[in-house]
Motif scaffolding. Sequence first.
Motif, PDB file in Angstrom:
ATOM      1  N   HIS A 146       1.031  -1.007  -0.019  1.00  0.00           N
ATOM      2  CA  HIS A 146       0.240  -0.216   0.250  1.00  0.00           C
ATOM      3  C   HIS A 146       1.188   1.161   0.149  1.00  0.00           C
ATOM      4  CE1 HIS A 146      -3.633  -2.349   2.221  1.00  0.00           C
ATOM      5  NE2 HIS A 146      -4.073  -2.128   0.497  1.00  0.00           N
ATOM      6  N   GLU A 216      -9.817  10.245  -6.994  1.00  0.00           N
ATOM      7  CA  GLU A 216      -9.228   9.700  -8.041  1.00  0.00           C
ATOM      8  C   GLU A 216      -8.155   8.542  -8.116  1.00  0.00           C
ATOM      9  OE1 GLU A 216      -7.864  12.472 -11.185  1.00  0.00           O
ATOM     10  OE2 GLU A 216      -9.524  13.931 -10.983  1.00  0.00           O
ATOM     11  N   MET A 217      -7.575   8.860  -7.088  1.00  0.00           N
ATOM     12  CA  MET A 217      -6.276   8.312  -6.200  1.00  0.00           C
ATOM     13  C   MET A 217      -6.734   6.310  -5.646  1.00  0.00           C
ATOM     14  SD  MET A 217      -3.425  10.996  -4.448  1.00  0.00           S
ATOM     15  CE  MET A 217      -2.242  10.045  -4.493  1.00  0.00           C
ATOM     16  N   GLU A 218      -7.850   6.774  -5.606  1.00  0.00           N
ATOM     17  CA  GLU A 218      -8.631   5.680  -4.731  1.00  0.00           C
ATOM     18  C   GLU A 218      -9.105   5.020  -4.531  1.00  0.00           C
ATOM     19  OE1 GLU A 218     -10.952   4.744  -0.491  1.00  0.00           O
ATOM     20  OE2 GLU A 218     -11.961   6.838  -1.950  1.00  0.00           O
ATOM     21  N   LEU A 219      -9.034   4.846  -6.697  1.00  0.00           N
ATOM     22  CA  LEU A 219      -9.154   3.978  -8.063  1.00  0.00           C
ATOM     23  C   LEU A 219      -8.513   2.902  -7.743  1.00  0.00           C
ATOM     24  CD1 LEU A 219     -11.360   6.383 -10.176  1.00  0.00           C
ATOM     25  CD2 LEU A 219     -12.372   5.251  -8.140  1.00  0.00           C
ATOM     26  N   ASP A 220      -6.820   3.869  -7.714  1.00  0.00           N
ATOM     27  CA  ASP A 220      -5.568   2.374  -7.725  1.00  0.00           C
ATOM     28  C   ASP A 220      -6.173   1.592  -6.057  1.00  0.00           C
ATOM     29  OD1 ASP A 220      -3.646   1.252  -7.714  1.00  0.00           O
ATOM     30  OD2 ASP A 220      -2.292   2.415  -7.978  1.00  0.00           O
ATOM     31  N   LYS A 222      -4.090   0.135  -4.589  1.00  0.00           N
ATOM     32  CA  LYS A 222      -2.588   0.037  -4.417  1.00  0.00           C
ATOM     33  C   LYS A 222      -2.558   1.480  -3.529  1.00  0.00           C
ATOM     34  CE  LYS A 222       0.253  -2.471  -7.351  1.00  0.00           C
ATOM     35  NZ  LYS A 222       0.767  -2.448  -8.282  1.00  0.00           N
ATOM     36  N   ASN A 223      -3.439   2.760  -2.884  1.00  0.00           N
ATOM     37  CA  ASN A 223      -3.604   4.088  -2.359  1.00  0.00           C
ATOM     38  C   ASN A 223      -4.337   3.174  -1.576  1.00  0.00           C
ATOM     39  OD1 ASN A 223      -1.782   4.887  -4.530  1.00  0.00           O
ATOM     40  ND2 ASN A 223      -3.128   5.476  -6.146  1.00  0.00           N
TER      41      ASN A 223
END
Length: 276
Positions: A146, A216-220, A222-223
């Motif tokens: 993560h 937007e970052m939460e779509l990955d 790993k974030n």
Amino acid sequence: MASHQGSKRQLDASAMAGQLGLADKIVDTKALENSIALCAKNKVVLPTFAQLADPSKIEANYAQGVDKNAPDARNLFRVHWYNNMRGERVSVPDHVVLPSSLTGVASPIIVMFGDRFPMITAHKVLAAYSCLAPRIITGQFDPSRHRAVWPSTGNYARGGVAISRIMGSRGVAVLPAGMSQERFDWLDKWVSDPSDVVRTPGTESNVKEIYDACNEMELDPKNFIFNQFCEFGNHVGHYEVTGRALSSVFEHVNKSNGGRLRLAAFTSATGSAGTI
């Protein structure tokens, strides 16, 4: 009907653990094992909230000789209010008492300093630790895969990056591009990759833009977004650690005044998503 109620309870429990960080059991054993292995490799020991609330429970010379602003794991045991400016432990949190001759108010006003904390000279490093540590020990956050994403207007993000680096995980700061250059200079020295400093439009008041970027970052997967406005660890940390520190200061001042004082009001200008 019974089935529907059971489902609702399950969803509530999931939200409590996932969104608020209130898991009361190990969520992912493998993630916890990865954290333990990484902490062992980096010689990281996590202080308990009880130790940070009462640093007398910490070995007196545990961080002796360690630069208080260095990314050294022993500085985790300085993430409390009982430091002086040199990072040395004190028996009562640093404070001043403003007299009525200065304030024009009949009651003495006690001011406790929030700049005695290590690494970022701001109490937000406590908020960051309070959010990350519970996620690690319950196996919700896996530092081996993560990225810890810290959205804020500055100090919470800096605290998160500092704690992440010490724990051997990758920390990402998300903050408005118009914040002070001092904050960006600090971040440039602490992040592992320049792309880990995400600049959003605006300045102090442009909070929405910060969380738009996080969405937007939460779509990955790993974030991992550490939102201080819903991480209950933020509240728990301040309740257990900051609350007791404030009480210690008041009792100290009250004793020096013959026990005649009565606590009448409290005000805070230190943020932390309203937890203080």
